[in-house]
Design a protein around this motif. Structure first.
Motif, PDB file in Angstrom:
ATOM      1  N   ALA A  86       1.031  -1.130   0.117  1.00 13.29           N
ATOM      2  CA  ALA A  86      -0.052  -0.219  -0.055  1.00 13.29           C
ATOM      3  C   ALA A  86       0.814   1.232   0.004  1.00 13.29           C
ATOM      4  N   MET A  87       0.319   2.206  -0.640  1.00 12.50           N
ATOM      5  CA  MET A  87       1.516   3.468  -0.798  1.00 12.50           C
ATOM      6  C   MET A  87       0.609   4.569  -0.736  1.00 12.50           C
ATOM      7  N   SER A  88       1.258   5.789  -0.206  1.00  7.06           N
ATOM      8  CA  SER A  88       0.639   7.130  -0.137  1.00  7.06           C
ATOM      9  C   SER A  88       1.878   7.936  -0.954  1.00  7.06           C
ATOM     10  N   ASP A  89       1.645   9.212  -0.701  1.00  6.53           N
ATOM     11  CA  ASP A  89       2.540  10.236  -1.177  1.00  6.53           C
ATOM     12  C   ASP A  89       4.018  10.161  -0.024  1.00  6.53           C
ATOM     13  N   LYS A  90       3.637   9.795   1.172  1.00  5.37           N
ATOM     14  CA  LYS A  90       4.758   9.798   2.347  1.00  5.37           C
ATOM     15  C   LYS A  90       5.216   8.227   2.639  1.00  5.37           C
ATOM     16  N   TYR A  91       4.341   7.304   2.636  1.00  5.18           N
ATOM     17  CA  TYR A  91       4.563   5.908   2.987  1.00  5.18           C
ATOM     18  C   TYR A  91       4.381   5.094   1.965  1.00  5.18           C
ATOM     19  N   LEU A  92       5.377   3.936   2.285  1.00  2.00           N
ATOM     20  CA  LEU A  92       5.055   2.513   1.496  1.00  2.00           C
ATOM     21  C   LEU A  92       4.836   1.743   2.344  1.00  2.00           C
ATOM     22  N   ALA A  93       4.019   0.784   2.677  1.00  2.00           N
ATOM     23  CA  ALA A  93       3.704  -0.325   3.601  1.00  2.00           C
ATOM     24  C   ALA A  93       4.093  -1.602   2.821  1.00  2.00           C
ATOM     25  N   VAL A  94       4.755  -2.234   3.546  1.00  2.00           N
ATOM     26  CA  VAL A  94       4.993  -3.735   2.609  1.00  2.00           C
ATOM     27  C   VAL A  94       4.875  -4.841   3.658  1.00  2.00           C
ATOM     28  N   GLY A  95       3.859  -5.743   3.344  1.00  2.00           N
ATOM     29  CA  GLY A  95       3.195  -7.000   4.243  1.00  2.00           C
ATOM     30  C   GLY A  95       4.272  -7.965   3.921  1.00  2.00           C
ATOM     31  N   ASP A  96       4.567  -8.601   5.116  1.00  2.00           N
ATOM     32  CA  ASP A  96       5.165 -10.113   5.177  1.00  2.00           C
ATOM     33  C   ASP A  96       4.390 -10.725   6.102  1.00  2.00           C
ATOM     34  N   SER A  97       3.354 -11.361   5.671  1.00  6.69           N
ATOM     35  CA  SER A  97       2.638 -12.211   6.648  1.00  6.69           C
ATOM     36  C   SER A  97       3.324 -13.336   7.090  1.00  6.69           C
ATOM     37  N   PHE A 108      -0.258 -11.893   9.848  1.00  4.95           N
ATOM     38  CA  PHE A 108      -0.344 -10.493  10.088  1.00  4.95           C
ATOM     39  C   PHE A 108       0.321  -9.919   8.847  1.00  4.95           C
ATOM     40  N   GLY A 109      -0.517  -8.977   8.297  1.00  2.00           N
ATOM     41  CA  GLY A 109      -0.035  -8.211   7.189  1.00  2.00           C
ATOM     42  C   GLY A 109      -0.452  -8.875   5.936  1.00  2.00           C
ATOM     43  N   LYS A 110      -1.492  -9.703   5.742  1.00  5.64           N
ATOM     44  CA  LYS A 110      -1.674 -10.411   4.599  1.00  5.64           C
ATOM     45  C   LYS A 110      -2.386  -9.410   3.535  1.00  5.64           C
ATOM     46  N   ARG A 111      -3.053  -8.503   3.882  1.00  4.30           N
ATOM     47  CA  ARG A 111      -3.562  -7.274   2.805  1.00  4.30           C
ATOM     48  C   ARG A 111      -3.394  -6.147   3.704  1.00  4.30           C
ATOM     49  N   LEU A 112      -3.213  -4.920   2.660  1.00  4.36           N
ATOM     50  CA  LEU A 112      -2.966  -3.556   3.505  1.00  4.36           C
ATOM     51  C   LEU A 112      -3.780  -2.455   2.459  1.00  4.36           C
ATOM     52  N   ALA A 113      -4.183  -1.650   3.212  1.00  2.00           N
ATOM     53  CA  ALA A 113      -4.926  -0.330   2.503  1.00  2.00           C
ATOM     54  C   ALA A 113      -4.430   0.838   3.242  1.00  2.00           C
ATOM     55  N   LEU A 114      -3.915   1.872   2.428  1.00  2.00           N
ATOM     56  CA  LEU A 114      -3.329   3.149   3.313  1.00  2.00           C
ATOM     57  C   LEU A 114      -4.066   4.053   2.398  1.00  2.00           C
ATOM     58  N   ASP A 115      -4.754   5.288   3.327  1.00  2.00           N
ATOM     59  CA  ASP A 115      -5.236   6.486   2.836  1.00  2.00           C
ATOM     60  C   ASP A 115      -4.423   7.678   3.678  1.00  2.00           C
ATOM     61  N   GLN A 116      -3.455   8.298   2.770  1.00  2.00           N
ATOM     62  CA  GLN A 116      -2.665   9.184   3.496  1.00  2.00           C
ATOM     63  C   GLN A 116      -1.621   8.804   4.698  1.00  2.00           C
ATOM     64  N   HIS A 117      -2.360   8.701   5.918  1.00  2.00           N
ATOM     65  CA  HIS A 117      -1.641   8.188   7.105  1.00  2.00           C
ATOM     66  C   HIS A 117      -2.214   7.177   7.796  1.00  2.00           C
ATOM     67  N   ASN A 118      -3.414   6.757   7.694  1.00  2.00           N
ATOM     68  CA  ASN A 118      -4.023   5.483   8.115  1.00  2.00           C
ATOM     69  C   ASN A 118      -3.914   4.473   7.389  1.00  2.00           C
ATOM     70  N   LEU A 119      -3.137   3.461   8.259  1.00  2.00           N
ATOM     71  CA  LEU A 119      -2.823   2.123   7.260  1.00  2.00           C
ATOM     72  C   LEU A 119      -3.708   1.114   8.213  1.00  2.00           C
ATOM     73  N   ILE A 120      -4.538   0.344   7.102  1.00  2.00           N
ATOM     74  CA  ILE A 120      -5.265  -0.892   7.344  1.00  2.00           C
ATOM     75  C   ILE A 120      -4.497  -2.265   7.169  1.00  2.00           C
ATOM     76  N   ILE A 121      -4.332  -2.960   8.411  1.00  2.00           N
ATOM     77  CA  ILE A 121      -3.874  -4.200   8.144  1.00  2.00           C
ATOM     78  C   ILE A 121      -4.486  -5.400   8.369  1.00  2.00           C
TER      79      ILE A 121
END
Length: 138
Positions: free
Chosen positions: A36-47, A84-97
């Motif tokens: 999941a990616m926003s302008d500021k963050y890239l979240a990378v899951g490793d379940s 943990f971290g199977k799917r991700l969603a990111l909206d600016q600063h809020n990360l859903i895991i």
């Protein structure tokens, strides 16, 4: 490594190659199955490793690993060691895991940790929210 190699539009070739991150030796085979990616963050899951790596973009446009989010202490993924971290969603600063896992019923020591039970497996699913712009402990 996440890459976008090239794109052809009406005979013109555009090269959009960008290396976002380099996996570490401790990363598992499920690293980057969820992104999941926003302008500021890239979240990378490793379940399989039970964590989510958070990268931030620096002024030079390069991504740097900023922190890792592990499964919440004493949660089912924490007890089992994966999911943990199977799917991700990111909206600016809020990360859903999302976290989900299943185990054969004959390997279950605490059935209360699982929401569903079939004739073969017990299944756990949960969703967590983290605000990445604040200091946090999940």
């Amino acid at each position: 490594m996440v890459t976008i190699s090239c794109l052809m539009i009406s005979g013109c070739k555009y090269n959009f190659f960008a290396q976002c991150f380099i996996p570490f030796s401790t990363d598992s085979g499920t690293l980057n199955y969820s992104l999941a990616m926003s302008d500021k963050y890239l979240a990378v899951g490793d379940s399989k490793a039970n964590r989510v790596a958070i990268y931030t973009r620096k002024k030079n446009k390069k991504w740097t690993k900023a922190k890792e989010i592990a499964a919440p202490k004493d949660s089912t993924p924490d007890k089992i060691g994966h999911g943990f971290g199977k799917r991700l969603a990111l909206d600016q600063h809020n990360l859903i895991i999302s976290a989900s896992t299943s185990l054969p019923n004959n390997q279950i020591t605490n059935p209360k940790d699982f929401q569903w039970k079939t004739s073969i497996n017990s299944i756990f699913r949960a969703v967590y929210q983290v605000n990445l712009s604040k200091k946090f402990k999940i």
